[in-house]
Design a protein around this motif. Structure first.
Motif: not given
Length: 234
Positions: A118-120, A137-138, A168-173, A180-184
């Motif tokens: 996912y992207e939020f 996020l960390d 997973t959880l991280s800053l994508l953009d 944009v936060v990316s997460s699986i």
């Protein structure tokens, strides 16, 4: 005698099509197959139904670039011809992008999909810095447990730990006005983290006071788990 073909198909769901339900997608595709003159195989018995198996349901309002459906057809069509025929009948916002003929022994879509990518996209109303977002996020991922309350199937309010459901959880953009936060996330029939539960917790950790419904959601793909690795159904 014509042999049936089993085919796994990947499609996208964008634009206004994000607002039609999973059930409406099922109805739409059956009409599309008829209009495209694709003869589906049917089950035997007193209540025959077309042999179509869908991946995990997509929530309303979510854009997706990785939805899946398995079909069995009686027609002797090439995959390119089949894709062209079906796409010609689909409304704007839906399209099949990849087809593969199944040879037997493949994993079932509905029971084998475990995760979604996912992207939020979140409005940065307080102009939080990139470093602060990454730090928050960390800290969330470093927590031993992330407790939430939800209604179970019987309607009871129960406490659940969603930490094991976040892969997973991280800053994508990052931009000044949004990021944009990316997460699986767990997106399977056995374990599933509803984005309606996840997004409020994400906003709470980020200390961003906006309506969770204002967060744009995109699902890039769905995954099986195989030998400890995440793999696409196609």
């Amino acid at each position: 005698m014509l042999m049936s073909k089993k085919i796994r198909m990947k499609f996208i769901k964008t634009k206004d099509m994000i607002y039609i339900s999973h059930l409406d997608v099922q109805r739409l595709l059956q009409r599309v197959f008829r209009r495209a003159e694709v003869e589906l195989s049917f089950s035997q018995g007193f209540n025959p139904h077309p042999k179509i198996t869908y991946g995990n349901a997509l929530a309303l309002g979510v854009e997706s670039y990785g939805e899946y459906v398995d079909i069995e057809i009686e027609a002797d069509l090439s995959l390119d011809d089949l894709k062209t025929r079906i796409n010609a009948q689909l409304p704007d916002g839906m399209a099949f992008v990849k087809l593969v003929e199944l040879v037997g022994g493949e994993r079932n879509l509905a029971s084998s999909i475990e995760f979604g990518d996912y992207e939020f996209t979140i409005e940065n109303v307080d102009k939080i810095s990139k470093e602060d977002i990454c730090d928050r996020l960390d800290k969330l991922m470093a927590m031993d447990s992330i407790m939430m309350t939800k209604k179970n199937k019987k309607g009871k309010i129960v406490d659940i730990d969603i930490k094991p459901l976040i892969n997973t959880l991280s800053l994508l953009d990052y931009r000044d006005d949004s990021f944009v936060v990316s997460s699986i996330l767990a997106t399977g029939s056995k374990q599933n983290l509803n984005t309606n539960i996840f997004i409020p917790k994400l906003l709470e950790v980020l200390a961003i006071d906006i309506d969770p419904l204002d967060v744009d959601i995109k699902r890039n793909d769905l995954y099986f788990k195989q030998d400890g690795q995440l793999v696409s159904p196609l």
